[in-house]
Design an enzyme around this catalytic site. Structure first.
Site, PDB file in Angstrom:
ATOM      1  CB  SER A  75      -0.952  -0.049   1.206  1.00 52.34           C
ATOM      2  OG  SER A  75      -1.933   0.955   1.104  1.00 52.34           O
ATOM      3  CG  HIS A  94      -4.519  -1.530  -2.460  1.00 56.56           C
ATOM      4  ND1 HIS A  94      -5.019  -0.392  -1.868  1.00 56.56           N
ATOM      5  CD2 HIS A  94      -3.748  -2.129  -1.518  1.00 56.56           C
ATOM      6  CE1 HIS A  94      -4.575  -0.317  -0.615  1.00 56.56           C
ATOM      7  NE2 HIS A  94      -3.798  -1.353  -0.399  1.00 56.56           N
TER       8      HIS A  94
END
Length: 271
Positions: free
Chosen positions: A147, A170
């Site tokens: 992340s 993501h």
């Protein structure tokens, strides 16, 4: 009537009186007269307990000009996470990065990551500071750099990843109250653009490839994105090289030598 201190009874009592052991004597002496180095040792222990690492100035105590900083667990931002969460607090990291830049004893920074991500703005703040350091920096991803850990990993001059480590790419998310209006979507889009631009600018991955990995719907069961394993991270240009601690240290020493050689004035003969 006085007591005879040399009587047989007094001699027996004196012989059976418990004596302090050598350890007890040392403890008593240290409590009475604390050693001069105790304050420094206690301060180091407090730094380890509070921050998980020592201060940059203390690297000289181990004859090293490299400061090691770890980014572990979840990156904590403006909200305090539950106590059972393993966190990296950005208010602890930022002053240490400033100290690394200012310290004359520290010539390079080794950044070790094993993080699940966390607060976007806090992660970007750490990444921007690392990228703006004037001293050589090398990062090493162990376990995971997921992340918002991806921008922090690529913020250094050179990035390594362990062969078994992974990085999850993501889209960003919002938690708490979300107002269902067009402005919320535009805010998310701007935040995502900041993350994407930083990663693309500080690595060799293309924007199209990064967005393709970020918006992949065929890999995660309950999410959008891609989990990139070590060799794939190098193939996509996200990370420079597969390696571990030894390789990272050698590269950092190499960058330090190159900087010192470029800073030293050229020596020549003039007529």
């Amino acid at each position: 009537m006085g007591y005879d201190m040399n009587s047989p009874l007094q001699q027996i009592l004196r012989s059976t009186k418990p004596r302090r052991t050598a350890v007890q004597q040392v403890i008593a002496q240290s409590e009475a007269e604390p050693a001069t180095g105790d304050e420094g040792a206690n301060e180091i222990v407090q730094n380890i307990e509070a921050l998980g690492q020592t201060a940059p100035e203390e690297t000289a105590n181990v004859n090293s000009d490299i400061y090691c900083m770890s980014i572990i667990g979840q990156i904590e931002g403006h909200m305090v996470l539950p106590p059972q969460n393993k966190t990296t607090k950005y208010e602890h990291i930022i002053p240490q990065l400033v100290a690394v830049e200012e310290s004359e004893k520290v010539h390079g920074l080794l950044l070790i990551l094993n993080t699940v991500g966390g607060d976007v703005e806090a992660g970007l703040a750490i990444a921007e500071l690392v990228a703006s350091l004037s001293k050589p920096t090398v990062s090493l991803v162990l376990g995971g750099g997921h992340s918002i850990g991806v921008p922090i990993a690529v913020s250094s001059d050179y990035t390594f990843i362990a062969e078994s480590a992974s990085m999850t790419i993501h889209p960003i998310r919002l938690n708490g109250l979300v107002i269902g209006v067009q402005q919320s979507f535009e805010y998310l889009e701007k935040m995502q653009e900041r993350v994407t631009k930083f990663v693309v600018d500080h690595s060799n991955i293309t924007e199209d490839k990064f967005r393709e990995l970020m918006l992949n719907t065929g890999q995660m069961a309950r999410d959008i994105g891609t989990t990139v394993i070590g060799p794939d991270a190098v193939k996509y240009g996200l990370v420079d090289e597969i390696g571990g601690l030894g390789e990272a240290m050698r590269k950092l020493h190499e960058l330090i030598r190159e900087q010192q050689q470029s800073a030293s004035p050229a020596v020549g003969v003039m007529q």
